[in-house]
Design a protein around this motif. Structure first.
Motif, mmCIF file in Angstrom:
data_model
loop_
_atom_site.group_PDB
_atom_site.id
_atom_site.type_symbol
_atom_site.label_atom_id
_atom_site.label_comp_id
_atom_site.label_asym_id
_atom_site.label_seq_id
_atom_site.Cartn_x
_atom_site.Cartn_y
_atom_site.Cartn_z
ATOM 1 N N GLY A 42 46.740 40.409 34.041
ATOM 2 C CA GLY A 42 47.662 39.911 35.051
ATOM 3 C C GLY A 42 49.119 40.196 34.745
ATOM 4 O O GLY A 42 50.005 39.796 35.502
ATOM 5 N N LYS A 45 50.204 45.628 34.711
ATOM 6 C CA LYS A 45 50.030 47.017 34.276
ATOM 7 C C LYS A 45 49.555 47.899 35.436
ATOM 8 O O LYS A 45 50.113 48.959 35.697
ATOM 9 C CB LYS A 45 49.028 47.082 33.109
ATOM 10 C CG LYS A 45 49.438 46.213 31.920
ATOM 11 C CD LYS A 45 48.438 46.281 30.775
ATOM 12 C CE LYS A 45 47.065 45.723 31.098
ATOM 13 N NZ LYS A 45 47.032 44.252 31.367
ATOM 14 N N THR A 46 48.493 47.436 36.102
ATOM 15 C CA THR A 46 47.973 48.213 37.236
ATOM 16 C C THR A 46 49.027 48.327 38.335
ATOM 17 O O THR A 46 49.194 49.390 38.944
ATOM 18 C CB THR A 46 46.696 47.538 37.785
ATOM 19 O OG1 THR A 46 45.681 47.620 36.776
ATOM 20 C CG2 THR A 46 46.199 48.217 39.053
ATOM 21 N N THR A 47 49.751 47.246 38.557
ATOM 22 C CA THR A 47 50.804 47.257 39.577
ATOM 23 C C THR A 47 51.876 48.288 39.233
ATOM 24 O O THR A 47 52.373 48.994 40.122
ATOM 25 C CB THR A 47 51.422 45.845 39.701
ATOM 26 O OG1 THR A 47 50.378 44.917 40.019
ATOM 27 C CG2 THR A 47 52.501 45.795 40.772
HETATM 28 P P1 ATP Z 1 44.427 43.404 34.335
HETATM 29 O O1 ATP Z 1 44.411 43.763 32.901
HETATM 30 O O2 ATP Z 1 43.766 42.092 34.608
HETATM 31 O O3 ATP Z 1 44.011 44.498 35.271
HETATM 32 P P2 ATP Z 1 47.190 43.958 34.994
HETATM 33 O O4 ATP Z 1 48.174 43.815 33.900
HETATM 34 O O5 ATP Z 1 46.772 45.322 35.374
HETATM 35 O O6 ATP Z 1 45.951 43.049 34.661
HETATM 36 P P3 ATP Z 1 47.825 43.611 37.757
HETATM 37 O O7 ATP Z 1 46.449 44.039 38.183
HETATM 38 O O8 ATP Z 1 48.928 44.551 37.972
HETATM 39 O O9 ATP Z 1 47.802 43.206 36.229
HETATM 40 O O10 ATP Z 1 48.118 42.225 38.453
HETATM 41 C C1 ATP Z 1 49.360 41.548 38.306
HETATM 42 C C2 ATP Z 1 49.413 40.385 39.256
HETATM 43 O O11 ATP Z 1 49.384 40.860 40.595
HETATM 44 C C3 ATP Z 1 48.255 39.437 39.127
HETATM 45 O O12 ATP Z 1 48.743 38.123 39.240
HETATM 46 C C4 ATP Z 1 47.349 39.783 40.289
HETATM 47 O O13 ATP Z 1 46.649 38.650 40.742
HETATM 48 C C5 ATP Z 1 48.347 40.261 41.323
HETATM 49 N N1 ATP Z 1 47.739 41.272 42.209
HETATM 50 C C6 ATP Z 1 47.161 42.422 41.823
HETATM 51 N N2 ATP Z 1 46.754 43.148 42.885
HETATM 52 C C7 ATP Z 1 47.088 42.422 43.990
HETATM 53 C C8 ATP Z 1 46.936 42.632 45.397
HETATM 54 N N3 ATP Z 1 46.366 43.736 45.884
HETATM 55 N N4 ATP Z 1 47.403 41.650 46.204
HETATM 56 C C9 ATP Z 1 47.990 40.553 45.726
HETATM 57 N N5 ATP Z 1 48.165 40.291 44.412
HETATM 58 C C10 ATP Z 1 47.723 41.212 43.553
#
Ligand code: ATP
Length: 239
Positions: A42, A45-47
């Motif tokens: 969360g 990273k993916t964002t």
């Molecule tokens: P992970 O290791 O769990 O994949 P991450 O570091 O890649 O985590 P993200 O997937 O970028 O994190 O998510 C960051 C935040 O954005 C989280 O709180 C998630 O719930 C929120 N989020 C991710 N995708 C969406 C979306 N499509 N719509 C709304 N909120 C989102």
């Protein structure tokens, strides 16, 4: 003067609707550099990868790639600019053959070069090459994952972004994917890697960033001896 970096992010802000996920991210990747992006679930990273590749538009900050601004570029234009993003969880066409999956990924490559590009990508994955005439659906999950990485390679990117390429892979296949990263690095391709297998990722990386709650909390060389300790502190907001 030092050559300008391949990718430069300054103060990137991005999120979903009213939810802000990234709060001013600064990050730099040099040409041919392998960088791992770590961080708790969360963290964003993916964002961040989505904001770079044009899947979501950043709401603030500045992103430059290979000397040009990424502002306003959609995913397809980003690919044309030399930026490939292999998204989390394989997205291949299961009803198409392995070969056609790669050909489809080479959509923007000049027609005369497509076949050679497909072969170039297949050369990294002998196991997939053997199944070139089989339907995507007949591949194991791990093989589909490798096919997704191969799809990212057919455009011959200057920067390949891999979002958790090891997810669902056996240890042997994880090593194979990370060996491809190593080989790409030797060939001068930069890689931005999001990976939960920290030690394995660091072994193929030059540098590392850690993201926590939408902010970069650590930047270090991947071989820094004190890194595990610093990472732990950074995750808990003490760095
Ligand atoms: P992970 O290791 O769990 O994949 P991450 O570091 O890649 O985590 P993200 O997937 O970028 O994190 O998510 C960051 C935040 O954005 C989280 O709180 C998630 O719930 C929120 N989020 C991710 N995708 C969406 C979306 N499509 N719509 C709304 N909120 C989102």
């Amino acid at each position: 003067a030092a050559p300008s970096p391949l990718l430069t992010l300054r103060g990137i802000e991005a999120g979903y609707g009213k939810i802000r996920v990234l709060h001013g991210v600064d990050l730099v990747i040099g040409a041919g550099e392998v960088v791992t992006l770590l961080g708790p679930n969360g963290a964003g990273k993916t964002t961040l990868l989505r904001a770079i590749s044009g899947l979501i538009p950043p709401s603030g900050g500045d992103a430059r790639f290979a000397g040009r601004s990424l502002a306003g570029l959609g995913p397809r234009e980003a690919v044309k600019a030399g930026l490939a993003h292999v998204i989390e969880g394989h997205r291949i066409f299961t009803a198409q053959t392995v070969y056609d999956n790669l050909l489809l990924a080479a959509y923007d490559v000049p027609r005369a070069e497509r076949a050679a590009r497909v072969e170039e990508a297949l050369a990294h994955f002998p196991e997939i090459a053997e199944k070139r005439h089989d339907k995507g659906a007949s591949l194991s999950g791990g093989q589909q994952q490798m096919l997704a990485v191969a799809q990212g390679l057919v455009t011959r990117p200057r920067l390949l972004m891999l979002d958790e390429p090891s997810a669902g892979l056996s240890p042997v296949l994880v090593d194979r994917v990370l060996n491809v990263v190593r080989r790409l690095r030797e060939g001068g391709t930069a890689v931005l890697l999001v990976e939960q297998l920290i030690e394995k990722a660091l072994a193929v990386s030059d540098r590392v960033y850690a993201l926590a709650q939408g902010r970069i909390v650590l930047e270090a060389r991947a071989d820094e001896p004190n890194l595990p300790h610093r990472l732990e502190r950074a995750y808990f907001g003490e760095e």
